[in-house]
Design an enzyme around this catalytic site. Structure first.
Site, PDB file in Angstrom:
ATOM      1  N   ASP A  30      57.121 -35.157   3.195  1.00 17.37           N
ATOM      2  CA  ASP A  30      56.475 -36.222   2.651  1.00 17.37           C
ATOM      3  C   ASP A  30      55.207 -36.665   3.631  1.00 17.37           C
ATOM      4  OD1 ASP A  30      57.625 -39.054   0.665  1.00 17.37           O
ATOM      5  OD2 ASP A  30      56.133 -39.025   2.330  1.00 17.37           O
ATOM      6  N   ILE A  31      54.119 -37.028   3.248  1.00 24.20           N
ATOM      7  CA  ILE A  31      52.757 -37.157   3.772  1.00 24.20           C
ATOM      8  C   ILE A  31      53.261 -38.737   4.543  1.00 24.20           C
ATOM      9  CG2 ILE A  31      51.743 -38.636   2.026  1.00 24.20           C
ATOM     10  CD1 ILE A  31      49.183 -36.960   2.507  1.00 24.20           C
ATOM     11  N   ASN A  86      63.883 -42.290  -7.211  1.00 28.57           N
ATOM     12  CA  ASN A  86      63.313 -43.552  -7.500  1.00 28.57           C
ATOM     13  C   ASN A  86      63.136 -43.397  -9.088  1.00 28.57           C
ATOM     14  OD1 ASN A  86      63.856 -44.862  -5.057  1.00 28.57           O
ATOM     15  ND2 ASN A  86      61.677 -44.376  -4.612  1.00 28.57           N
ATOM     16  N   GLY A  92      60.438 -48.457  -7.331  1.00 26.29           N
ATOM     17  CA  GLY A  92      59.633 -48.048  -6.290  1.00 26.29           C
ATOM     18  C   GLY A  92      58.910 -46.524  -6.651  1.00 26.29           C
ATOM     19  N   GLN A  93      59.077 -46.024  -7.899  1.00 32.65           N
ATOM     20  CA  GLN A  93      58.711 -44.614  -8.017  1.00 32.65           C
ATOM     21  C   GLN A  93      57.124 -44.854  -8.218  1.00 32.65           C
ATOM     22  OE1 GLN A  93      59.989 -42.698 -11.861  1.00 32.65           O
ATOM     23  NE2 GLN A  93      59.020 -40.759 -10.980  1.00 32.65           N
ATOM     24  N   HIS A  99      61.240 -36.292  -8.187  1.00 28.65           N
ATOM     25  CA  HIS A  99      61.330 -35.686  -6.637  1.00 28.65           C
ATOM     26  C   HIS A  99      62.653 -36.226  -6.051  1.00 28.65           C
ATOM     27  CE1 HIS A  99      58.557 -39.389  -6.899  1.00 28.65           C
ATOM     28  NE2 HIS A  99      59.103 -39.641  -5.738  1.00 28.65           N
ATOM     29  N   LEU A 100      63.044 -35.533  -5.518  1.00 28.82           N
ATOM     30  CA  LEU A 100      64.334 -36.001  -4.463  1.00 28.82           C
ATOM     31  C   LEU A 100      63.760 -36.189  -3.113  1.00 28.82           C
ATOM     32  CD1 LEU A 100      67.257 -33.531  -5.949  1.00 28.82           C
ATOM     33  CD2 LEU A 100      66.337 -35.786  -6.803  1.00 28.82           C
ATOM     34  N   HIS A 101      64.195 -37.197  -2.667  1.00 26.93           N
ATOM     35  CA  HIS A 101      63.905 -37.388  -1.127  1.00 26.93           C
ATOM     36  C   HIS A 101      64.910 -37.029  -0.383  1.00 26.93           C
ATOM     37  CE1 HIS A 101      60.313 -40.512  -1.643  1.00 26.93           C
ATOM     38  NE2 HIS A 101      60.860 -40.578  -2.867  1.00 26.93           N
TER      39      HIS A 101
HETATM   40  P1  5GP Z   1      58.236 -42.519  -4.754  1.00 31.66           P
HETATM   41  O1  5GP Z   1      57.812 -43.857  -4.137  1.00 31.66           O
HETATM   42  O2  5GP Z   1      57.561 -42.286  -6.216  1.00 31.66           O
HETATM   43  O3  5GP Z   1      59.665 -42.277  -4.642  1.00 31.66           O
HETATM   44  O4  5GP Z   1      57.958 -41.442  -3.882  1.00 31.66           O
HETATM   45  C1  5GP Z   1      56.692 -40.721  -3.854  1.00 31.66           C
HETATM   46  C2  5GP Z   1      56.428 -40.161  -2.244  1.00 31.66           C
HETATM   47  O5  5GP Z   1      55.413 -38.999  -2.283  1.00 31.66           O
HETATM   48  C3  5GP Z   1      56.006 -41.082  -1.203  1.00 31.66           C
HETATM   49  O6  5GP Z   1      57.140 -40.953  -0.121  1.00 31.66           O
HETATM   50  C4  5GP Z   1      54.917 -40.579  -0.415  1.00 31.66           C
HETATM   51  O7  5GP Z   1      54.767 -40.700   0.826  1.00 31.66           O
HETATM   52  C5  5GP Z   1      54.701 -39.331  -1.074  1.00 31.66           C
HETATM   53  N1  5GP Z   1      53.348 -38.754  -1.207  1.00 31.66           N
HETATM   54  C6  5GP Z   1      52.497 -39.288  -1.970  1.00 31.66           C
HETATM   55  N2  5GP Z   1      51.256 -38.634  -2.148  1.00 31.66           N
HETATM   56  C7  5GP Z   1      51.700 -37.495  -1.380  1.00 31.66           C
HETATM   57  C8  5GP Z   1      50.751 -36.492  -1.186  1.00 31.66           C
HETATM   58  O8  5GP Z   1      49.669 -36.092  -1.417  1.00 31.66           O
HETATM   59  N3  5GP Z   1      51.586 -35.059  -0.163  1.00 31.66           N
HETATM   60  C9  5GP Z   1      52.714 -35.401   0.167  1.00 31.66           C
HETATM   61  N4  5GP Z   1      53.183 -34.418   0.894  1.00 31.66           N
HETATM   62  N5  5GP Z   1      53.450 -36.464  -0.234  1.00 31.66           N
HETATM   63  C10 5GP Z   1      52.902 -37.459  -0.818  1.00 31.66           C
END
Ligand code: 5GP
Ligand code: ZN
Length: 113
Positions: A30-31, A86, A92-93, A99-101
């Site tokens: 994750d970035i 999410n 919070g998606q 995606h699975l964190h």
């Molecule tokens: P969500 O909030 O949809 O559950 O999670 C999206 C996740 O994607 C966030 O934790 C965010 O930091 C990560 N993310 C967003 N853009 C990028 C990217 O360009 N590269 C990577 N590696 N992660 C990203």
């Protein structure tokens, strides 16, 4: 899907720190990590969220969780980690590709915010 960030990561059109790739899944860091280890596991195929999954996706689900356990083992967090997905804005998606964190490396509280 043409304009999807995670499709582009899965296709290697956008750089990411990939830690594992299987036939149908990709795992990358994750970035914006929220813990010492924070990896996202995605299907290569565009799926909007877990809410889109059904019985016909059993194979994909098995492959996703196989990738999750391998990622956790490789990260040295197999004794305790969290798997979160999410679904939709209320949860919070922010990226609308399933995606699975996989989060670990520190103790966590419950319930989540
Ligand atoms: P969500 O909030 O949809 O559950 O999670 C999206 C996740 O994607 C966030 O934790 C965010 O930091 C990560 N993310 C967003 N853009 C990028 C990217 O360009 N590269 C990577 N590696 N992660 C990203
Ligand atoms: Zn996508």
């Amino acid at each position: 899907m043409a304009d999807c960030l995670f499709c582009k990561i899965a296709n290697h059109e956008i750089d990411s720190e990939i830690v594992l790739e299987t036939e149908g899944t990709v795992a990358f860091r994750d970035i914006n990590p929220v813990a010492p280890s924070h990896v996202l596991v995605i299907p290569k195929r565009h799926v909007v969220s877990a809410h889109e999954l059904g019985g016909g996706d059993a194979g994909l689900l098995g492959e996703l969780f196989e990738t999750v356990t391998r990622v956790a083992s490789d990260a040295g967090i197999a004794e305790g980690y969290r798997v979160v997905t999410n679904v939709g804005a209320d949860a919070g998606q922010t990226v609308h590709h399933l995606h699975l964190h996989v989060i670990g490396g520190r103790s966590m509280s419950w319930p989540p915010g």
